[in-house]
Design a protein around this motif. Structure first.
Motif, PDB file in Angstrom:
ATOM      1  N   VAL A 157       2.207  54.235 -13.887  1.00  0.00           N
ATOM      2  CA  VAL A 157       1.688  53.188 -13.002  1.00  0.00           C
ATOM      3  C   VAL A 157       1.639  51.878 -13.784  1.00  0.00           C
ATOM      4  N   PHE A 158       2.218  50.831 -13.202  1.00  0.00           N
ATOM      5  CA  PHE A 158       2.273  49.521 -13.836  1.00  0.00           C
ATOM      6  C   PHE A 158       1.756  48.462 -12.863  1.00  0.00           C
ATOM      7  N   GLU A 159       1.357  47.351 -13.426  1.00  0.00           N
ATOM      8  CA  GLU A 159       0.935  46.198 -12.639  1.00  0.00           C
ATOM      9  C   GLU A 159       1.764  44.995 -13.056  1.00  0.00           C
ATOM     10  N   MET A 160       2.341  44.303 -12.091  1.00  0.00           N
ATOM     11  CA  MET A 160       3.160  43.140 -12.383  1.00  0.00           C
ATOM     12  C   MET A 160       2.274  41.924 -12.622  1.00  0.00           C
ATOM     13  N   THR A 161       2.413  41.326 -13.798  1.00  0.00           N
ATOM     14  CA  THR A 161       1.640  40.146 -14.164  1.00  0.00           C
ATOM     15  C   THR A 161       2.593  39.020 -14.526  1.00  0.00           C
TER      16      THR A 161
ATOM     17  N   THR B 193      12.821  43.748 -16.249  1.00  0.00           N
ATOM     18  CA  THR B 193      11.635  43.330 -16.999  1.00  0.00           C
ATOM     19  C   THR B 193      11.096  44.469 -17.856  1.00  0.00           C
ATOM     20  N   LEU B 194      11.023  45.665 -17.286  1.00  0.00           N
ATOM     21  CA  LEU B 194      10.522  46.815 -18.046  1.00  0.00           C
ATOM     22  C   LEU B 194      11.420  47.131 -19.229  1.00  0.00           C
TER      23      LEU B 194
ATOM     24  N   LEU C 178       5.283  43.531 -17.028  1.00  0.00           N
ATOM     25  CA  LEU C 178       4.605  44.715 -16.514  1.00  0.00           C
ATOM     26  C   LEU C 178       3.570  45.200 -17.511  1.00  0.00           C
ATOM     27  N   SER C 179       2.354  45.393 -17.035  1.00  0.00           N
ATOM     28  CA  SER C 179       1.281  45.916 -17.874  1.00  0.00           C
ATOM     29  C   SER C 179       0.913  47.311 -17.391  1.00  0.00           C
TER      30      SER C 179
ATOM     31  N   ARG D  62       3.319  48.931  -9.435  1.00  0.00           N
ATOM     32  CA  ARG D  62       4.626  49.567  -9.510  1.00  0.00           C
ATOM     33  C   ARG D  62       4.418  51.002  -9.978  1.00  0.00           C
ATOM     34  N   ILE D  63       5.192  51.915  -9.425  1.00  0.00           N
ATOM     35  CA  ILE D  63       5.103  53.325  -9.792  1.00  0.00           C
ATOM     36  C   ILE D  63       6.470  53.762 -10.297  1.00  0.00           C
TER      37      ILE D  63
END
Length: 453
Positions: free
Chosen positions: A264-268, A104-105, A272-273, A247-248
């Motif tokens: 640092v990311f957040e799965m939405t 995804t990233l 990834l945001s 996510r790191i």
């Protein structure tokens, strides 16, 4: 002519031996050798000769450096970990657990690059083009400069790259690629090493930036020989629970930047945001007026991050009390508990002690020692630490509080987040003499820290 032989490879370090051995002479690991048939082509001298300008030896003054040119991926957290952007002709290995967000990233990176008119090729050996499009539609709109190619034959892949000449190539994943010249199965040590070497030659000769996705083993390391990590320029690991939203992204190896930076990311639902303020994100949901909860400012490269350390000290029902730690070194926690027990005369030998670092961050630096000590004392005495207080400092065996690096950056981060006081080592006060707007409490030993609770 072709010569067939059977060799044994070490799955840990890639050591090659003519026979099976119980212990690897290279890395000294046990039972890591696997048998693989290898077909080596016997080439003549004329075929081994390299041609072209790249084979001519050059002096250092004749080499033109291009250190300033980097390709911005459009994701600031990724650019931070890479050291400022994507370096042309580099090879980046991205590893992580299944479902953590590697594909995804990289697909989001392809989307951002294609919007900036940078030619990108996404090569997949695990998914079809329609499956990739389904995930791409969830992420957003893509430009026509992105091309998909679903293939596992390494010769076909290198031929397409040489013909299309994209600026960035993503290979998902390296374990699915195979070379017809190697007789072993895809995903084996020989195939992974040959595929990585071929892609590395393409990257260096054509000046293409290559991202490869690598599966990980149950120990958390990239599957295949350890030499895989030595061949690439940068190794990135995704950390975090796949069922959690955070996510790191951590750099383990980087020839073009620091290895201490994290993203640092957040799965939405849309991919990834980025988490622009990790400190505020890590402290969300923190309990107020709770004994055993202390905030510590940890440094990840040049970025200060606020983390919460929780401790639970209870009476034990066993002969030997339990010591458990999550997110920090359990041996270090046992050592700090012994220091508190000796220097403060607390009867911790009658209690079980559990220490947890919330938010998924691993508190590995010594500056978190003071936070662990204060959280253990707070839980033992059942007295909460003030909510607007942070602490940091290294604790020695004599109970002294030693200095830590970048103390001013830690205090300024705490001040920005609304903390009113900071417990700091007294030896760091010279560096903090110009700091205003936050109360500084210098301490010299663990007794001074215990008196604050």
């Amino acid at each position: 002519m072709a010569k067939k032989s059977i060799v044994f490879f070490c799955q840990s370090c890639g050591y090659e031996a003519p026979k099976w051995m119980g212990q690897c002479p290279g890395c000294h690991e046990w039972n890591t050798f696997v048998e693989e048939p290898v077909e080596k082509k016997m080439r003549s001298f004329s075929e081994n000769k390299a041609g072209g300008a790249s084979a001519i030896p050059l002096t250092l003054s004749q080499v033109q450096s291009d250190t300033q040119r980097r390709i911005q991926s459009g994701i600031a957290e990724l650019d931070r970990v890479l050291g400022g952007g994507i370096v042309p002709a580099s090879m980046v290995l991205v590893g992580g657990d299944p479902g953590i967000g590697k594909s995804t990233l990289l697909l989001q990176v392809c989307r951002n690059l294609s919007k900036n008119n940078i030619s990108v090729m996404y090569i997949s050996g695990e998914e079809s083009a329609s499956q990739i499009k389904m995930r791409a539609e969830r992420i957003g709109d893509f430009s026509d400069t992105l091309k998909l190619y679903c293939e596992t034959d390494l010769n076909e892949i290198t031929g397409v790259i040489e013909r299309e000449k994209p600026e960035v190539v993503v290979v998902d994943s390296i374990q699915t690629m195979y070379s017809p010249d190697v007789t072993s199965a895809p995903g084996s040590v020989s195939q992974v090493r040959e595929a990585t070497a071929s892609l590395m030659r393409v990257a260096k000769v054509l000046g293409v930036s290559v991202f490869i996705v690598g599966h990980v083993t149950k120990e958390g390391t990239v599957a295949g020989p350890r030499v895989l990590e030595h061949m690439v320029d940068t190794v990135l690991y995704f950390e975090g629970d796949r069922y959690a939203s955070y996510r790191i992204l951590r750099g383990v190896k980087n020839r073009f930047g620091s290895t201490n930076e994290i993203g640092v990311f957040e799965m939405t639902g849309e991919g990834l945001s980025e988490v622009a303020n990790p400190s505020e994100y890590m402290l969300s949901g923190r309990p107020l007026d709770s004994p055993g909860s202390v905030c510590v400012c940890s440094m990840e490269g040049t970025r200060p991050i606020m983390i919460e350390i929780q401790a639970l000290v209870t009476r034990t029902s066993f002969v030997n009390p339990r010591r458990s730690a999550i997110g920090c070194d359990s041996g270090r926690v046992t050592l700090l508990i012994a220091v508190v027990e000796k220097r403060l005369n607390l009867k911790l030998y009658e209690c079980d002690a559990y220490v947890n670092v919330t938010g998924g961050i691993k508190a590995g630096e010594p500056a978190a020692d003071l936070g662990i000590v204060m959280s253990v004392i707070s839980s033992y005495k059942n007295r909460p630490v003030p909510d607007k207080l942070i602490c940091f400092g290294e604790v020695g065996l004599s109970g002294e509080i030693r200095a830590v690096s970048q103390s001013k950056a830690r205090v300024m981060e705490a001040k920005k987040l609304g903390f009113e006081s900071a417990v700091v080592p007294k030896v760091n006060m010279k560096e903090l003499k110009d700091v205003t707007g936050i109360t500084l409490i210098p301490v010299t030993n663990v007794r001074d820290a215990a008196d604050l609770i």
